[in-house]
Design a protein around this motif. Structure first.
Motif, PDB file in Angstrom:
ATOM      1  N   LEU A  45      78.914 -26.190  96.269  1.00 51.85           N
ATOM      2  CA  LEU A  45      80.058 -25.341  95.955  1.00 51.85           C
ATOM      3  C   LEU A  45      81.346 -26.166  95.885  1.00 51.85           C
ATOM      4  O   LEU A  45      82.203 -25.928  95.024  1.00 51.85           O
ATOM      5  CB  LEU A  45      80.189 -24.229  97.004  1.00 51.85           C
ATOM      6  CG  LEU A  45      79.072 -23.180  97.000  1.00 51.85           C
ATOM      7  CD1 LEU A  45      79.234 -22.232  98.186  1.00 51.85           C
ATOM      8  CD2 LEU A  45      79.090 -22.386  95.690  1.00 51.85           C
ATOM      9  N   GLU A  46      81.501 -27.142  96.777  1.00 51.40           N
ATOM     10  CA  GLU A  46      82.688 -27.996  96.764  1.00 51.40           C
ATOM     11  C   GLU A  46      82.713 -28.872  95.508  1.00 51.40           C
ATOM     12  O   GLU A  46      83.776 -29.059  94.890  1.00 51.40           O
ATOM     13  CB  GLU A  46      82.702 -28.871  98.014  1.00 51.40           C
ATOM     14  CG  GLU A  46      83.791 -29.943  98.030  1.00 51.40           C
ATOM     15  CD  GLU A  46      85.190 -29.390  97.975  1.00 51.40           C
ATOM     16  OE1 GLU A  46      86.120 -30.159  97.647  1.00 51.40           O
ATOM     17  OE2 GLU A  46      85.379 -28.178  98.239  1.00 51.40           O
ATOM     18  N   LEU A  48      81.324 -28.182  92.604  1.00 55.69           N
ATOM     19  CA  LEU A  48      81.639 -27.309  91.470  1.00 55.69           C
ATOM     20  C   LEU A  48      83.130 -26.989  91.442  1.00 55.69           C
ATOM     21  O   LEU A  48      83.741 -26.899  90.373  1.00 55.69           O
ATOM     22  CB  LEU A  48      80.819 -26.022  91.558  1.00 55.69           C
ATOM     23  CG  LEU A  48      79.313 -26.161  91.310  1.00 55.69           C
ATOM     24  CD1 LEU A  48      78.600 -24.862  91.648  1.00 55.69           C
ATOM     25  CD2 LEU A  48      79.042 -26.558  89.861  1.00 55.69           C
ATOM     26  N   ARG A  49      83.730 -26.827  92.638  1.00 55.04           N
ATOM     27  CA  ARG A  49      85.173 -26.548  92.683  1.00 55.04           C
ATOM     28  C   ARG A  49      85.972 -27.736  92.151  1.00 55.04           C
ATOM     29  O   ARG A  49      86.938 -27.558  91.405  1.00 55.04           O
ATOM     30  CB  ARG A  49      85.589 -26.244  94.121  1.00 55.04           C
ATOM     31  CG  ARG A  49      87.049 -25.831  94.270  1.00 55.04           C
ATOM     32  CD  ARG A  49      87.497 -25.878  95.711  1.00 55.04           C
ATOM     33  NE  ARG A  49      87.508 -27.244  96.216  1.00 55.04           N
ATOM     34  CZ  ARG A  49      88.474 -28.123  95.958  1.00 55.04           C
ATOM     35  NH1 ARG A  49      89.502 -27.795  95.183  1.00 55.04           N
ATOM     36  NH2 ARG A  49      88.420 -29.342  96.459  1.00 55.04           N
ATOM     37  N   ARG A  50      85.559 -28.963  92.510  1.00 50.28           N
ATOM     38  CA  ARG A  50      86.277 -30.143  92.048  1.00 50.28           C
ATOM     39  C   ARG A  50      86.185 -30.308  90.538  1.00 50.28           C
ATOM     40  O   ARG A  50      87.100 -30.837  89.907  1.00 50.28           O
ATOM     41  CB  ARG A  50      85.718 -31.397  92.733  1.00 50.28           C
ATOM     42  CG  ARG A  50      85.973 -31.459  94.230  1.00 50.28           C
ATOM     43  CD  ARG A  50      85.501 -32.787  94.792  1.00 50.28           C
ATOM     44  NE  ARG A  50      85.633 -32.834  96.247  1.00 50.28           N
ATOM     45  CZ  ARG A  50      85.351 -33.905  96.976  1.00 50.28           C
ATOM     46  NH1 ARG A  50      84.915 -35.015  96.382  1.00 50.28           N
ATOM     47  NH2 ARG A  50      85.491 -33.881  98.292  1.00 50.28           N
ATOM     48  N   ARG A  51      85.091 -29.861  89.954  1.00 51.56           N
ATOM     49  CA  ARG A  51      84.898 -30.028  88.509  1.00 51.56           C
ATOM     50  C   ARG A  51      85.479 -28.874  87.701  1.00 51.56           C
ATOM     51  O   ARG A  51      85.503 -28.938  86.476  1.00 51.56           O
ATOM     52  CB  ARG A  51      83.410 -30.146  88.195  1.00 51.56           C
ATOM     53  CG  ARG A  51      82.821 -31.506  88.510  1.00 51.56           C
ATOM     54  CD  ARG A  51      81.498 -31.671  87.836  1.00 51.56           C
ATOM     55  NE  ARG A  51      81.059 -33.052  87.870  1.00 51.56           N
ATOM     56  CZ  ARG A  51      79.993 -33.497  87.215  1.00 51.56           C
ATOM     57  NH1 ARG A  51      79.292 -32.665  86.468  1.00 51.56           N
ATOM     58  NH2 ARG A  51      79.639 -34.764  87.285  1.00 51.56           N
ATOM     59  N   ARG A  52      85.905 -27.813  88.382  1.00 53.53           N
ATOM     60  CA  ARG A  52      86.387 -26.640  87.653  1.00 53.53           C
ATOM     61  C   ARG A  52      87.607 -26.999  86.816  1.00 53.53           C
ATOM     62  O   ARG A  52      88.552 -27.602  87.279  1.00 53.53           O
ATOM     63  CB  ARG A  52      86.717 -25.529  88.632  1.00 53.53           C
ATOM     64  CG  ARG A  52      87.052 -24.183  87.984  1.00 53.53           C
ATOM     65  CD  ARG A  52      87.009 -23.085  89.030  1.00 53.53           C
ATOM     66  NE  ARG A  52      85.672 -22.930  89.576  1.00 53.53           N
ATOM     67  CZ  ARG A  52      85.401 -22.851  90.880  1.00 53.53           C
ATOM     68  NH1 ARG A  52      86.376 -22.948  91.754  1.00 53.53           N
ATOM     69  NH2 ARG A  52      84.151 -22.700  91.288  1.00 53.53           N
ATOM     70  N   ASP A  96      78.674 -20.508  88.236  1.00 57.77           N
ATOM     71  CA  ASP A  96      78.947 -19.512  87.213  1.00 57.77           C
ATOM     72  C   ASP A  96      78.350 -20.013  85.900  1.00 57.77           C
ATOM     73  O   ASP A  96      78.392 -21.206  85.612  1.00 57.77           O
ATOM     74  CB  ASP A  96      80.459 -19.324  87.078  1.00 57.77           C
ATOM     75  CG  ASP A  96      80.817 -18.178  86.156  1.00 57.77           C
ATOM     76  OD1 ASP A  96      80.652 -18.354  84.927  1.00 57.77           O
ATOM     77  OD2 ASP A  96      81.264 -17.134  86.639  1.00 57.77           O
ATOM     78  N   GLU A  99      80.290 -22.447  84.108  1.00 59.88           N
ATOM     79  CA  GLU A  99      80.605 -23.690  84.799  1.00 59.88           C
ATOM     80  C   GLU A  99      79.411 -24.631  84.893  1.00 59.88           C
ATOM     81  O   GLU A  99      79.508 -25.699  85.491  1.00 59.88           O
ATOM     82  CB  GLU A  99      81.115 -23.396  86.218  1.00 59.88           C
ATOM     83  CG  GLU A  99      82.427 -22.629  86.252  1.00 59.88           C
ATOM     84  CD  GLU A  99      82.856 -22.297  87.668  1.00 59.88           C
ATOM     85  OE1 GLU A  99      82.002 -22.405  88.578  1.00 59.88           O
ATOM     86  OE2 GLU A  99      84.013 -21.942  87.875  1.00 59.88           O
ATOM     87  N   LYS A 236      93.278 -28.500  85.019  1.00 61.65           N
ATOM     88  CA  LYS A 236      94.326 -28.111  85.970  1.00 61.65           C
ATOM     89  C   LYS A 236      95.547 -29.016  85.890  1.00 61.65           C
ATOM     90  O   LYS A 236      96.684 -28.546  85.929  1.00 61.65           O
ATOM     91  CB  LYS A 236      93.741 -28.121  87.385  1.00 61.65           C
ATOM     92  CG  LYS A 236      94.728 -27.694  88.456  1.00 61.65           C
ATOM     93  CD  LYS A 236      94.038 -27.534  89.796  1.00 61.65           C
ATOM     94  CE  LYS A 236      93.417 -28.834  90.250  1.00 61.65           C
ATOM     95  NZ  LYS A 236      92.826 -28.735  91.609  1.00 61.65           N
TER      96      LYS A 236
END
Length: 251
Positions: A45-46, A48-52, A96, A99, A236
């Protein structure tokens, strides 16, 4: 049924009634992550968050990033990665659909892409900016191993790299803003660079340029381009206020 089993069932019946005789295995709900280690789930999960909001790369690249997250959180080699097949199932269960690695970056305000490629006929008409995590391991300033990130700006008309910023870890908005600033200023030669990279060796009217701007003396043969249009993937760092404030200075 053995005597010991009957005695255990009688004991559970005395303590819990009929509920004590129910086979609890049928009450366990199936989890999307199966029996995966919770530490691995948190690391996925971490990652995936960094790659979002960025280019997604491949599942194998995501697997390496998860390994780095586990080593940073629990120490090198403490938590083992699951097999590739198990890892792929875990990513499909947690990510997701928009993602998943290999698909376009997901953003809230993503526009519909054009139906045809858009070219450019002159330098600066269209400059593409993007960030990618390099597939190499580097020793960081604090002695840790990590994979650096490279952010580059490519002029579509000339296919030349007009600026680049290398970061040991995550690229920040200030790095993207610095990239814009480097596009429009001459790049000085470094002491260890070969003479072939000097601007004076390039096929441009160097003497005339040097009389116009003395900063061009002793600089590298890198194009100086002020972009008219900057194309980003809406990551971002590229939709940050620092990046847009720097870009508006050219309007």
């Amino acid at each position: 049924m053995s005597v010991a089993t009957v005695q255990r069932m009688r004991g559970r019946y005395r303590r819990q009634g009929l509920w004590g005789l129910v086979d609890k295995r049928i009450m366990r709900g199936a989890r999307a992550t199966g029996r995966s280690d919770e530490r691995v789930v948190v690391a996925v999960l971490e990652a995936l968050r960094r790659r979002r909001g960025r280019s997604k790369g491949t599942v194998e690249g995501l697997r390496r990033l998860v390994g780095e997250v586990l080593d940073q959180a629990h120490g090198p080699g403490v938590v083992a990665l699951p097999s590739r097949a198990t890892f792929y199932r875990l990513v499909n269960a947690l990510a997701d659909p928009a993602e998943l690695p290999g698909r376009p970056a997901r953003t809230a305000s993503a526009t519909v892409p054009p139906f045809a490629a858009v070219g450019a006929s002159r330098p600066g008409e269209r400059v593409r900016v993007d960030t990618t995590r390099l597939d190499v391991m580097a020793v960081l300033d604090d002695g840790r191993l990590g994979r650096p990130e490279l952010t580059i700006a490519v002029d579509v008309a000339t296919r030349s790299i007009v600026a680049a910023v290398l970061r040991p870890e995550g690229t920040k908005a200030v790095d993207a803003a610095l990239l814009l600033a480097e596009m429009a200023v001459p790049h000085p030669m470094r002491a260890h660079w070969p003479e072939a990279l000097e601007l004076s060796r390039a096929s441009v009217p160097y003497e005339r340029l040097a009389t116009v701007d003395r900063r061009l003396e002793g600089v590298a043969a890198r194009p100086v381009i002020v972009p008219e249009t900057i194309v980003v993937d809406r990551g971002k760092v590229f939709v940050s206020e620092a990046f847009w404030r720097r870009a508006r200075r050219w309007e």
